[in-house]
Design a protein around this motif. Structure first.
Motif, PDB file in Angstrom:
ATOM      1  N   PRO A 296       0.888  -1.171  -0.266  1.00 37.10           N
ATOM      2  CA  PRO A 296       0.057   0.156   0.036  1.00 37.10           C
ATOM      3  C   PRO A 296       0.887   1.255  -0.004  1.00 37.10           C
ATOM      4  O   PRO A 296       0.473   2.361  -0.471  1.00 37.10           O
ATOM      5  N   GLU A 297       2.102   1.158   0.406  1.00 38.92           N
ATOM      6  CA  GLU A 297       3.019   2.405   0.571  1.00 38.92           C
ATOM      7  C   GLU A 297       3.783   2.598  -0.708  1.00 38.92           C
ATOM      8  O   GLU A 297       4.360   3.630  -0.752  1.00 38.92           O
ATOM      9  N   ALA A 298       3.724   1.754  -1.548  1.00 39.38           N
ATOM     10  CA  ALA A 298       4.601   1.747  -2.870  1.00 39.38           C
ATOM     11  C   ALA A 298       4.008   2.709  -3.729  1.00 39.38           C
ATOM     12  O   ALA A 298       2.765   2.996  -3.742  1.00 39.38           O
ATOM     13  N   VAL A 299       4.972   3.438  -4.778  1.00 43.29           N
ATOM     14  CA  VAL A 299       4.305   4.359  -5.729  1.00 43.29           C
ATOM     15  C   VAL A 299       4.050   3.255  -6.919  1.00 43.29           C
ATOM     16  O   VAL A 299       5.206   2.778  -7.282  1.00 43.29           O
ATOM     17  N   ASN A 300       2.971   3.263  -7.256  1.00 40.62           N
ATOM     18  CA  ASN A 300       2.485   2.312  -8.648  1.00 40.62           C
ATOM     19  C   ASN A 300       3.067   3.195  -9.741  1.00 40.62           C
ATOM     20  O   ASN A 300       2.971   4.049  -9.921  1.00 40.62           O
ATOM     21  N   SER A 301       3.552   2.354 -10.791  1.00 42.72           N
ATOM     22  CA  SER A 301       4.033   2.892 -12.140  1.00 42.72           C
ATOM     23  C   SER A 301       2.672   3.325 -13.017  1.00 42.72           C
ATOM     24  O   SER A 301       1.759   2.657 -13.045  1.00 42.72           O
ATOM     25  N   PRO A 302       2.861   4.470 -13.532  1.00 44.22           N
ATOM     26  CA  PRO A 302       1.752   4.800 -14.700  1.00 44.22           C
ATOM     27  C   PRO A 302       1.993   4.005 -15.776  1.00 44.22           C
ATOM     28  O   PRO A 302       1.037   4.194 -16.785  1.00 44.22           O
TER      29      PRO A 302
END
Length: 370
Positions: A296-302
């Motif tokens: 949940p804390e990760a930055v997901n890639s666009p």
């Protein structure tokens, strides 16, 4: 049957579907650079466009080959046996830099984090400790970890590199360049690496490298002379006789056309399109009861989404069930192999209508299995 209902929907995280306007320009012939100026003029204009996309004044060069030619070229050109390197890894490719540097005889301090995470401010303490302990000539990092579907924030890492006077920061931006904002100079990045087959929607013909003055100076001292050396490309557009081998005319034409298309659409619009399609994908997966692989804390890639396999499916059965309807996905590597699937929504695949159809197909397959 699915092809009639939905059409073919490739969602590989690279190589992606070639843009039709790009395919049309790839037939044109050029005289070799030594016999004319047309190619070098195109090359020089492409340099300016890529510099703008990557927010840098660093020189852009375009070696022939899939993006890995740039990764190897950067390391071989700027490292020698015994050099110290700190690699920052939140995934397969980040830690892969460590394996590559070790194979060159370098002393590597490998700073590895969970593969479902991205770099946080707290992580910088561990990285800083490694830098102080190792005193490296190079730090490596990955912007978009496609096997994990994540996007690493790199501004703080770049500041740390500058504060500790580390000569080089090398960043793999292969799967983000052209699909997410990149701030090469603000990140204090000395070699930024890209590839034509991801967000640029071109064939895998051309590597992309943005190289700082410091990196050129170090490369001169190292003096590596292999096929993937960056040295022969330094100022090559100003001196066509410097090109080390027959230029890949079609690759440069394709990449130049892609850069034109991105410029015409507007970079802010391009990045917003990728973000919106990524959000559509992840919200749709949630509605289908398919959780993301990332924490949940990760930055997901666009540009790429990694998700857990639906209940009742292994990767092979899930892949082929979707393929029956013309949708093509990818698996992953390393510890994620066989556990997750990936959807590449980059370049030509970052389209709302395509993603809507993809979600319909997944819903239909899941309903069919019940």
């Amino acid at each position: 049957m699915g092809f009639k209902a939905y059409g073919a929907l490739p969602f590989y995280p690279g190589p992606v579907t070639i843009h039709p306007k790009i395919a049309k320009v790839m037939h044109k012939d050029f005289a070799p650079p030594r016999f004319g100026t047309e190619y070098t003029e195109l090359y020089a204009d492409l340099t300016k466009k890529i510099q703008k996309i990557c927010n840098t004044e660093n020189e852009a060069i375009f070696p022939t080959g899939e993006a890995m030619v740039g990764l190897w070229g950067a390391l071989k050109s700027c490292l020698k046996a015994g050099d110290k390197v700190v690699t920052v890894g939140t995934g397969v490719f980040g830690d892969g830099f460590a394996d590559m540097a070790e194979s060159l005889g370098c002393v590597v301090d490998k700073v590895s984090f969970p593969y479902d995470s991205t770099i946080t401010r707290n992580d910088l303490e561990r990285i800083d400790e490694a830098i102080k302990r190792t005193k490296p000539v190079m730090i490596t990092a990955v912007h978009c970890e496609t096997p994990s579907g994540t996007l690493n924030p790199l501004e703080e890492l770049g500041k740390l590199k500058k504060e500790r006077n580390v000569p080089l920061l090398v960043v793999d931006a292969v799967a983000s360049m052209g699909g997410a904002e990149i701030k090469t100079d603000a990140w204090n990045c000395d070699i930024l690496l890209g590839g034509s087959q991801k967000c640029f929607s071109c064939p895998p013909f051309t590597g992309i490298m943005l190289v700082s003055d410091t990196a050129w100076e170090i490369a001169e001292k190292v003096g590596y002379a292999g096929y993937d050396s960056i040295l022969p490309f330094h100022n090559a557009a100003e001196n066509p006789m410097k090109f080390p081998y027959t230029p890949c005319y079609t690759g440069i034409q394709a990449l130049h056309k892609s850069a034109q298309l991105l410029e015409k659409e507007g970079l802010e619009t391009v990045y917003r399109r990728h973000l919106e399609v990524a959000e559509l994908c992840r919200n749709g997966l949630k509605e289908l009861g398919i959780p993301l692989w990332t924490s949940p804390e990760a930055v997901n890639s666009p540009t790429c989404t990694a998700a857990m396999l639906p209940k009742g499916f292994d990767f092979k059965s899930w892949k082929w069930a979707l393929a029956e309807y013309g949708m093509y996905i990818a698996g992953s590597f390393g510890p994620m192999d066989g556990k997750i699937f990936r959807i590449g929504h980059m370049g030509t695949q970052a389209k709302k209508e395509k993603m809507e159809n993809a979600l319909k197909i997944m819903k239909k397959v899941l309903k069919k299995r019940k």
